[in-house]
Write a protein that holds these residues in place. Structure first.
Motif, mmCIF file in Angstrom:
data_model
loop_
_atom_site.group_PDB
_atom_site.id
_atom_site.type_symbol
_atom_site.label_atom_id
_atom_site.label_comp_id
_atom_site.label_asym_id
_atom_site.label_seq_id
_atom_site.Cartn_x
_atom_site.Cartn_y
_atom_site.Cartn_z
ATOM 1 N N ALA A 1 0.872 -1.171 0.000
ATOM 2 C CA ALA A 1 0.000 0.000 0.000
ATOM 3 C C ALA A 1 0.910 1.222 0.000
ATOM 4 N N VAL A 2 0.728 2.106 -0.977
ATOM 5 C CA VAL A 2 1.621 3.256 -1.155
ATOM 6 C C VAL A 2 0.838 4.539 -0.899
ATOM 7 N N MET A 3 1.356 5.360 0.017
ATOM 8 C CA MET A 3 0.685 6.584 0.454
ATOM 9 C C MET A 3 1.454 7.777 -0.093
ATOM 10 N N CYS A 4 0.834 8.564 -0.949
ATOM 11 C CA CYS A 4 1.583 9.541 -1.740
ATOM 12 C C CYS A 4 1.204 10.994 -1.459
ATOM 13 N N HIS B 1 -3.167 8.987 -3.703
ATOM 14 C CA HIS B 1 -2.639 10.348 -3.572
ATOM 15 C C HIS B 1 -3.442 11.097 -2.504
ATOM 16 N N PHE B 2 -2.728 11.640 -1.493
ATOM 17 C CA PHE B 2 -3.411 12.283 -0.368
ATOM 18 C C PHE B 2 -3.281 13.806 -0.344
ATOM 19 N N GLY B 3 -2.488 14.373 -1.244
ATOM 20 C CA GLY B 3 -2.356 15.823 -1.248
ATOM 21 C C GLY B 3 -0.954 16.260 -1.627
ATOM 22 N N ASP B 4 -0.590 17.459 -1.189
ATOM 23 C CA ASP B 4 0.701 18.033 -1.521
ATOM 24 C C ASP B 4 1.850 17.251 -0.888
ATOM 25 N N VAL B 5 3.066 17.615 -1.250
ATOM 26 C CA VAL B 5 4.255 16.971 -0.701
ATOM 27 C C VAL B 5 4.182 16.955 0.827
ATOM 28 N N GLY B 6 4.476 15.830 1.419
ATOM 29 C CA GLY B 6 4.392 15.641 2.865
ATOM 30 C C GLY B 6 3.168 14.859 3.287
#
Length: 294
Positions: A135-138, A161-166
């Motif tokens: 599972a990859v959280m980006c 994809h969860f949002g901006d960098v971080g």
């Protein structure tokens, strides 16, 4: 098919890079211990390089999976770092579990050179990496994520994809926060069942079918009962991850009492010589308190 570099060949990176090569990508690897990179090339048929910069030259994507913030900086920055070899338009994908701060720091440096950056920590452990079921959280810009997603799909069952960098690193922190409490609860339940004279494996099998079920219970209960911990995710690394979570929570004004407690329990496991044991070894602390630890 893309030209890809993979930096860091630990228990996760080694099979992840292998999946990329098997899928037809042109993969060059780098590892701090050169002999491991040579072994990977022999096993999988890809190339290996002496420096991150050399590995990254001409690549569309550079993947990394190293130990911590400082390890990440060491393979990214400097005259031999990956950024020095990457071209404008290439994307750096970081699978290290690190801080959100270092992700933002490196993304900003990359942006100045026209290099994309996606922070993409993973969950699923060594077995997930070997079976291509991570599972990859980006976190990162939408276009950078869109470019990198098909490559990450090769060793993943889910890429989100969860949002901006971080944002990827913050999601991984939430993941580790949940796991810490679950493993402690399972440890207490199994220890209780054993002391009560029950067949703890049978209890765990039944509980896993109900509301108390979890991946940890289904996959770790038997080895916890047997006291086998020479597999999976090491206590030393879990303490690193929980430390990042606690420090981040402090900055957010968030209380994590269970995480703080379990982190200290893992310190007790380290004192038992279990720094490289799987995280399910929390049960050994309870056995030690009862005078039963191995």
């Amino acid at each position: 098919m893309a030209k890809v570099a993979f930096l860091g060949l630990g228990v996760m990176g080694y099979p992840m890079a292998g999946h990329l090569q098997a899928a037809g990508h042109d993969v060059t690897v780098y590892n701090r211990t050169t002999s491991k990179a040579e072994s990977w090339a022999k096993d999988h048929g890809g190339g290996h390089a002496k420096t991150p910069r050399e590995a990254a030259e001409g690549c569309d994507f550079v993947m990394a999976c190293v130990g911590n913030d400082d390890d990440l900086r060491s393979v990214v920055l400097g005259e031999d770092g990956a950024f020095a070899g990457m071209s404008e338009g290439a994307v750096f994908v970081d699978h290290t579990t690190a801080s959100a701060d270092v992700a933002r720091e490196l993304a900003e440096i990359g942006r100045e050179e026209g290099i994309g950056f996606v922070d993409a920590p993973v969950s699923g452990g060594q077995a997930g990496a070997e079976n291509g079921q991570l599972a990859v959280m980006c976190g990162g810009a939408e276009d950078d994520f869109a470019k990198a997603e098909p490559v990450m799909d090769i060793y993943a069952k889910a890429v989100v994809h969860f949002g901006d960098v971080g944002a990827g690193q913050l999601t991984k922190m939430a993941n580790q926060i949940c796991i810490a409490g679950i493993v402690q609860g399972i440890s207490e339940g199994i220890h209780f069942a054993t002391k009560a004279g029950l067949d703890a494996k049978k209890v765990a099998q039944l509980v896993s079918q109900g509301a108390g079920g979890s991946w940890q219970l289904a996959n770790r209960a038997d080895t916890m009962v047997d006291g086998h911990f020479d597999h999976g995710f090491a206590v030393d690394w879990m303490r690193k991850d929980l430390g990042i979570s606690l420090e981040t929570a402090k900055g957010l004004g968030v209380s994590l009492p269970i995480v703080a407690l379990v982190d200290q329990f893992y310190a007790d496991v380290q004192s038992l010589g279990g720094g490289r044991w799987d995280t399910s070894s929390l049960i050994e602390r309870l056995r030690a308190l009862s005078g039963e630890a191995k």
